[in-house]
Design a protein around this motif. Structure first.
Motif, PDB file in Angstrom:
ATOM      1  N   ASN B  80      49.540  39.574  33.715  1.00 54.72           N
ATOM      2  CA  ASN B  80      48.685  38.430  33.362  1.00 54.72           C
ATOM      3  C   ASN B  80      48.469  38.431  31.851  1.00 54.72           C
ATOM      4  O   ASN B  80      48.169  39.476  31.255  1.00 54.72           O
ATOM      5  CB  ASN B  80      47.306  38.539  34.043  1.00 54.72           C
ATOM      6  N   GLY B  82      46.337  36.347  28.808  1.00 49.04           N
ATOM      7  CA  GLY B  82      45.250  35.375  28.629  1.00 49.04           C
ATOM      8  C   GLY B  82      44.664  35.385  27.234  1.00 49.04           C
ATOM      9  O   GLY B  82      44.536  36.433  26.607  1.00 49.04           O
ATOM     10  N   LEU B  84      41.222  33.764  26.046  1.00 48.10           N
ATOM     11  CA  LEU B  84      40.055  33.001  26.472  1.00 48.10           C
ATOM     12  C   LEU B  84      39.081  32.858  25.300  1.00 48.10           C
ATOM     13  O   LEU B  84      38.990  31.803  24.696  1.00 48.10           O
ATOM     14  CB  LEU B  84      39.394  33.649  27.698  1.00 48.10           C
ATOM     15  N   GLY B  85      38.373  33.931  24.971  1.00 45.82           N
ATOM     16  CA  GLY B  85      37.496  33.855  23.804  1.00 45.82           C
ATOM     17  C   GLY B  85      36.214  33.097  24.047  1.00 45.82           C
ATOM     18  O   GLY B  85      35.561  32.653  23.109  1.00 45.82           O
ATOM     19  N   ASN B  86      35.832  32.933  25.324  1.00 47.55           N
ATOM     20  CA  ASN B  86      34.580  32.232  25.602  1.00 47.55           C
ATOM     21  C   ASN B  86      33.374  33.104  25.268  1.00 47.55           C
ATOM     22  O   ASN B  86      32.281  32.607  25.034  1.00 47.55           O
ATOM     23  CB  ASN B  86      34.521  31.812  27.073  1.00 47.55           C
ATOM     24  N   ARG B  98      48.980  43.816  36.759  1.00 50.98           N
ATOM     25  CA  ARG B  98      48.204  43.538  37.966  1.00 50.98           C
ATOM     26  C   ARG B  98      48.922  44.056  39.208  1.00 50.98           C
ATOM     27  O   ARG B  98      50.151  43.999  39.288  1.00 50.98           O
ATOM     28  CB  ARG B  98      47.968  42.015  38.094  1.00 50.98           C
ATOM     29  N   TRP B 105      42.543  41.383  42.482  1.00 53.58           N
ATOM     30  CA  TRP B 105      43.654  40.578  43.014  1.00 53.58           C
ATOM     31  C   TRP B 105      43.211  39.634  44.119  1.00 53.58           C
ATOM     32  O   TRP B 105      42.437  40.060  44.954  1.00 53.58           O
ATOM     33  CB  TRP B 105      44.747  41.512  43.569  1.00 53.58           C
ATOM     34  N   PRO B 106      43.666  38.343  44.181  1.00 53.58           N
ATOM     35  CA  PRO B 106      44.591  37.713  43.227  1.00 53.58           C
ATOM     36  C   PRO B 106      43.866  36.963  42.105  1.00 53.58           C
ATOM     37  O   PRO B 106      44.507  36.213  41.384  1.00 53.58           O
ATOM     38  CB  PRO B 106      45.347  36.725  44.119  1.00 53.58           C
ATOM     39  N   ALA B 107      42.548  37.165  41.974  1.00 55.26           N
ATOM     40  CA  ALA B 107      41.809  36.454  40.917  1.00 55.26           C
ATOM     41  C   ALA B 107      42.133  37.064  39.547  1.00 55.26           C
ATOM     42  O   ALA B 107      42.750  38.123  39.451  1.00 55.26           O
ATOM     43  CB  ALA B 107      40.309  36.543  41.187  1.00 55.26           C
ATOM     44  N   GLY B 108      41.702  36.399  38.507  1.00 47.89           N
ATOM     45  CA  GLY B 108      41.818  36.954  37.165  1.00 47.89           C
ATOM     46  C   GLY B 108      40.893  38.144  37.012  1.00 47.89           C
ATOM     47  O   GLY B 108      39.871  38.233  37.700  1.00 47.89           O
ATOM     48  N   TRP B 110      38.978  38.786  34.683  1.00 43.95           N
ATOM     49  CA  TRP B 110      37.780  38.459  33.904  1.00 43.95           C
ATOM     50  C   TRP B 110      36.569  38.217  34.794  1.00 43.95           C
ATOM     51  O   TRP B 110      35.438  38.307  34.342  1.00 43.95           O
ATOM     52  CB  TRP B 110      38.054  37.249  33.009  1.00 43.95           C
ATOM     53  N   SER B 111      36.830  37.889  36.067  1.00 43.99           N
ATOM     54  CA  SER B 111      35.714  37.643  36.975  1.00 43.99           C
ATOM     55  C   SER B 111      35.370  38.887  37.794  1.00 43.99           C
ATOM     56  O   SER B 111      34.530  38.842  38.685  1.00 43.99           O
ATOM     57  CB  SER B 111      36.066  36.483  37.917  1.00 43.99           C
TER      58      SER B 111
END
Lengths: 148, 148
Positions: B80, B82, B84-86, B98, B105-108, B110-111
């Motif tokens: 993966n 990414g 982001l930088g939020n 991953r 898994w399978p989400a990113g 970051w969460s």
């Protein structure tokens, strides 16, 4: 074998056109200005580092161009770029305008369950707005259309 | 103004070295082979499309190189990538191996709230493994070290 868009991308997105080697899609979620670039490689490529150097440069040039489009038209607080592919293996790049007021902020959009399909008129409007940023095709409604 | 690593990146990561214009960091979460590239631009750049074309190419070349390293050493099911930088505005690129068996898994990633700090010996081992993939510096423990 000729390129075929993954059925989940075809189903969940609106085709906007072509840019370099990529098909440009609008994710059918009006909560975010969410664009997806899919390189039309003939091989079944799933990882960015498996692209040739030339194709990788082409893809990232398009990511930068779509980012400029998003900046110009949506004025987001941040742009998020992601290549995940944990659920849809076909290589694709997310380019998403993010707002501090959006329902996923500050998390990634991928963990956000909220969704709002576009009205057809709004898709047509986004498609019109983005055309000057894309390659010229004979039919902007056909993302696989012939290029002049 | 000289480049300064954002304090949150400095605090949450281990410095591994340099690659092109990027500082290479290991995120302090042993649940994922999670590397972060931070271009050492002098300006306060937060967006990938604000980099010069030359710097953007340099960064993506390094992303591909780190992806090859992850493939070779961890054999993940997916990589993966990414930006982001939020939460941390300083431009940085996540490159993460991953596994279908990993806790996000399978989400990113970051969460994913799960976190497991590295043992010092494991950080030293990863640092040793990755050195042949990085630029030669006088001191691999100093990510800002002089380059020969």
């Amino acid at each position: 074998m000729a390129f075929q868009l993954h059925p989940r991308l075809a189903k969940g997105c609106h085709a906007l056109g072509k840019l370099g080697i990529c098909r440009v899609l609008l994710k059918d979620n009006a909560l975010f200005p969410w664009f997806i670039l899919v390189p039309e490689t003939e091989d079944d490529i799933t990882e960015f580092h498996h692209l040739s150097e030339e194709d990788a440069s082409d893809v990232m040039r398009s990511v930068r161009r779509i980012s400029h489009f998003i900046d110009d038209h949506y004025r987001p607080d941040k742009i998020n770029i992601g290549m995940l592919g944990n659920q849809v293996p076909q290589l694709h790049v997310h380019v998403i305008g993010r707002f501090e007021s959006d329902p996923a902020w500050p998390a990634g959009v991928w963990s956000c369950a909220e969704k709002q399909p576009y009205a057809a008129a709004r898709v047509a409007q986004v498609s019109r707005l983005i055309q000057p940023w894309l390659d010229v095709t004979d039919n902007p409604d056909d993302a696989g259309g012939l290029e002049f």
